[in-house]
Design an enzyme around this catalytic site. Structure first.
Site, short mmCIF file in Angstrom:
data_model
loop_
_atom_site.label_atom_id
_atom_site.label_comp_id
_atom_site.label_asym_id
_atom_site.label_seq_id
_atom_site.Cartn_x
_atom_site.Cartn_y
_atom_site.Cartn_z
N HIS A 21 -13.45 25.15 45.38
CA HIS A 21 -13.53 27.13 45.43
C HIS A 21 -13.57 28.42 46.27
O HIS A 21 -13.47 28.78 45.67
CB HIS A 21 -14.93 26.94 44.31
CG HIS A 21 -15.18 25.83 43.07
ND1 HIS A 21 -16.43 25.60 42.82
CD2 HIS A 21 -14.89 25.26 42.42
CE1 HIS A 21 -16.30 24.22 42.09
NE2 HIS A 21 -15.53 24.30 41.96
N TRP A 135 -14.78 10.92 41.36
CA TRP A 135 -15.41 11.96 40.41
C TRP A 135 -14.09 12.34 39.94
O TRP A 135 -12.75 11.91 40.27
CB TRP A 135 -15.06 13.24 41.47
CG TRP A 135 -15.71 14.13 42.54
CD1 TRP A 135 -16.07 15.21 42.06
CD2 TRP A 135 -16.69 13.25 43.44
NE1 TRP A 135 -17.26 14.99 42.77
CE2 TRP A 135 -17.83 14.27 43.61
CE3 TRP A 135 -17.22 12.03 43.37
CZ2 TRP A 135 -18.61 13.91 45.11
CZ3 TRP A 135 -17.92 11.64 44.33
CH2 TRP A 135 -18.86 12.76 44.81
N TYR A 137 -11.83 13.64 37.05
CA TYR A 137 -11.41 14.48 36.65
C TYR A 137 -9.69 15.04 35.77
O TYR A 137 -9.46 15.27 36.52
CB TYR A 137 -11.98 16.38 37.54
CG TYR A 137 -12.85 16.15 37.78
CD1 TYR A 137 -14.06 15.59 36.99
CD2 TYR A 137 -13.28 17.17 39.25
CE1 TYR A 137 -15.71 15.83 37.92
CE2 TYR A 137 -14.71 17.42 39.18
CZ TYR A 137 -16.20 16.29 38.94
OH TYR A 137 -17.20 16.58 39.26
N LYS A 168 -17.82 9.80 37.87
CA LYS A 168 -18.54 11.27 38.12
C LYS A 168 -18.28 12.04 37.36
O LYS A 168 -16.48 12.34 37.39
CB LYS A 168 -18.61 11.99 39.37
CG LYS A 168 -19.36 13.37 39.30
CD LYS A 168 -19.97 13.77 41.24
CE LYS A 168 -19.69 15.36 41.19
NZ LYS A 168 -20.16 16.27 40.60
N LYS A 170 -17.34 14.69 33.30
CA LYS A 170 -17.99 15.76 32.92
C LYS A 170 -18.44 15.64 31.14
O LYS A 170 -18.54 14.95 30.64
CB LYS A 170 -16.94 16.50 32.62
CG LYS A 170 -16.02 17.32 33.19
CD LYS A 170 -16.53 18.88 34.69
CE LYS A 170 -15.29 19.18 35.68
NZ LYS A 170 -16.17 20.27 36.35
N SER A 193 -21.90 14.99 35.37
CA SER A 193 -21.35 15.97 36.52
C SER A 193 -21.64 17.56 36.11
O SER A 193 -21.84 17.59 35.13
CB SER A 193 -19.88 16.58 36.60
OG SER A 193 -19.26 17.53 37.76
N GLY A 194 -22.62 17.86 37.25
CA GLY A 194 -23.17 19.63 36.36
C GLY A 194 -22.27 20.65 36.13
O GLY A 194 -22.91 21.43 34.94
N GLY A 222 -24.23 20.28 41.82
CA GLY A 222 -24.54 21.22 42.82
C GLY A 222 -25.27 23.06 42.06
O GLY A 222 -26.51 22.64 43.21
N ARG A 223 -24.32 23.20 41.84
CA ARG A 223 -24.28 24.11 41.68
C ARG A 223 -25.78 24.71 40.86
O ARG A 223 -26.33 25.90 41.15
CB ARG A 223 -23.07 25.55 41.03
CG ARG A 223 -22.27 25.68 41.19
CD ARG A 223 -21.00 25.98 41.03
NE ARG A 223 -20.61 24.95 40.32
CZ ARG A 223 -19.26 24.89 40.20
NH1 ARG A 223 -18.64 25.63 39.67
NH2 ARG A 223 -18.41 23.90 38.75
P1 FBP Z 1 -21.27 21.49 40.21
O1 FBP Z 1 -22.08 19.90 39.78
O2 FBP Z 1 -21.45 22.85 41.32
O3 FBP Z 1 -20.47 21.42 39.33
O4 FBP Z 1 -21.02 20.52 41.13
C1 FBP Z 1 -19.34 19.36 40.74
C2 FBP Z 1 -18.56 18.70 41.32
O5 FBP Z 1 -17.95 17.55 41.07
C3 FBP Z 1 -18.56 19.12 43.12
O6 FBP Z 1 -18.45 18.44 43.41
C4 FBP Z 1 -17.06 19.91 43.26
O7 FBP Z 1 -16.93 21.26 44.38
C5 FBP Z 1 -16.80 20.79 41.83
O8 FBP Z 1 -17.99 19.69 40.76
C6 FBP Z 1 -15.65 20.20 41.02
O9 FBP Z 1 -15.29 21.13 40.12
P2 FBP Z 1 -14.27 21.83 39.88
O10 FBP Z 1 -14.47 21.49 37.86
O11 FBP Z 1 -14.18 23.17 39.68
O12 FBP Z 1 -13.08 21.27 40.40
#
Ligand code: FBP
Length: 256
Positions: A21, A135, A137, A168, A170, A193-194, A222-223
């Protein structure tokens, strides 16, 4: 994956957002310093710490099991998402990694490249005794809603089909629909995922509770931890939900 588990559950702290980010999107004067997060990881008794190789090289202190992310992308690149390998498995081992992390953008025009690359990395990781965590996504023009029940389950299943030890993914927004994703993942450990920092502790803990009730192994976050005013307090609340199986109403008494 056993090195990341405590009674079958796990709490992972992720800090690769500086690449994903950029520093101005997520960091302040405290958490821009990787040393701050590495200290939270050990003091907060996290089960694992996910870093890109450069941060691991310069800041990892060996106190918490390490996951080295071996691919990543910036937020500046546009178009269909793709993230290529930027660290070898061998180099991750030399940094002290117990697992590699790899992001797959399911549904992207480039998903075949990521499937292919992850397949090779997963085999090498297993040969060297490392876990392979992906991860997953769903992203790109073909993906309408990346948190729908169907698409999150597809992400979870992709991890199983491609040989990951953990996925990991969402959160879908409710425990019942997330349970379908956990089921679709089979023997793959599922980590929620956070996402961006929630407006209240209770809101975030409710999602965590829902994921655990759905059968998730834990969270990789993370955040919501290192943007918190009191990261160690949030770590404690998370431990109560994940490891002690407390309801949010029990832990939120000590929350802000
Ligand atoms: P957060 O808990 O801060 O969302 O982090 C999880 C994460 O997977 C990080 O490892 C990665 O940098 C980020 O989210 C990726 O986020 P995005 O959804 O923007 O790709």
């Amino acid at each position: 994956m056993n090195r990341f588990l405590e009674g079958g559950k796990s709490l992972i702290i992720a800090y690769d957002q500086g690449l994903e980010h950029g520093p101005s999107a997520d960091f302040d004067n405290r958490n821009v310093d990787p040393a701050f997060i590495v200290e939270i990881a050990s003091k907060g008794r996290f089960s694992g710490l996910a870093l890109q190789k450069g941060v691991a090289e310069k800041y990892y202190d060996g106190k918490v099991p390490l996951i080295v992310k071996v691919n990543g992308k910036s937020s500046l690149s546009k178009g269909e998402p793709n993230a290529k390998q930027n660290c070898s498995v061998e180099y991750a081992v030399s940094l002290g990694a117990q697992a590699i992390g790899y992001t797959i953008y399911l549904g992207s025009e480039h998903e075949a490249e990521m499937f292919n690359e992850f397949g090779r990395i997963q085999e090498e990781a297993h040969e060297k005794g490392l876990a392979a965590i992906t991860w997953v996504y769903p992203r790109g023009a073909a993906v309408q809603n990346d948190t729908s029940k169907e698409i999150v389950a597809y992400a979870a299943r992709t991890a199983l089909e491609l040989g990951a030890d953990a996925a990991k993914i969402k959160y879908t927004g409710d425990s019942q629909s997330f349970a379908w994703a956990v089921k679709a993942a089979g023997k793959v450990k599922v980590f929620m995922s956070g996402g961006p920092k929630a407006s209240t502790d209770e809101a975030f803990l409710t999602h965590v509770r829902g994921a655990i009730d759905a059968g998730a192994t834990g969270i990789a976050v993370g955040r919501n931890v290192w943007q918190h005013q009191e990261p160690l307090k949030m770590a404690q609340l998370l431990r109560q939900v994940v490891f002690e199986n407390l309801q949010v109403s029990s832990v939120s008494k000590v929350s802000t």
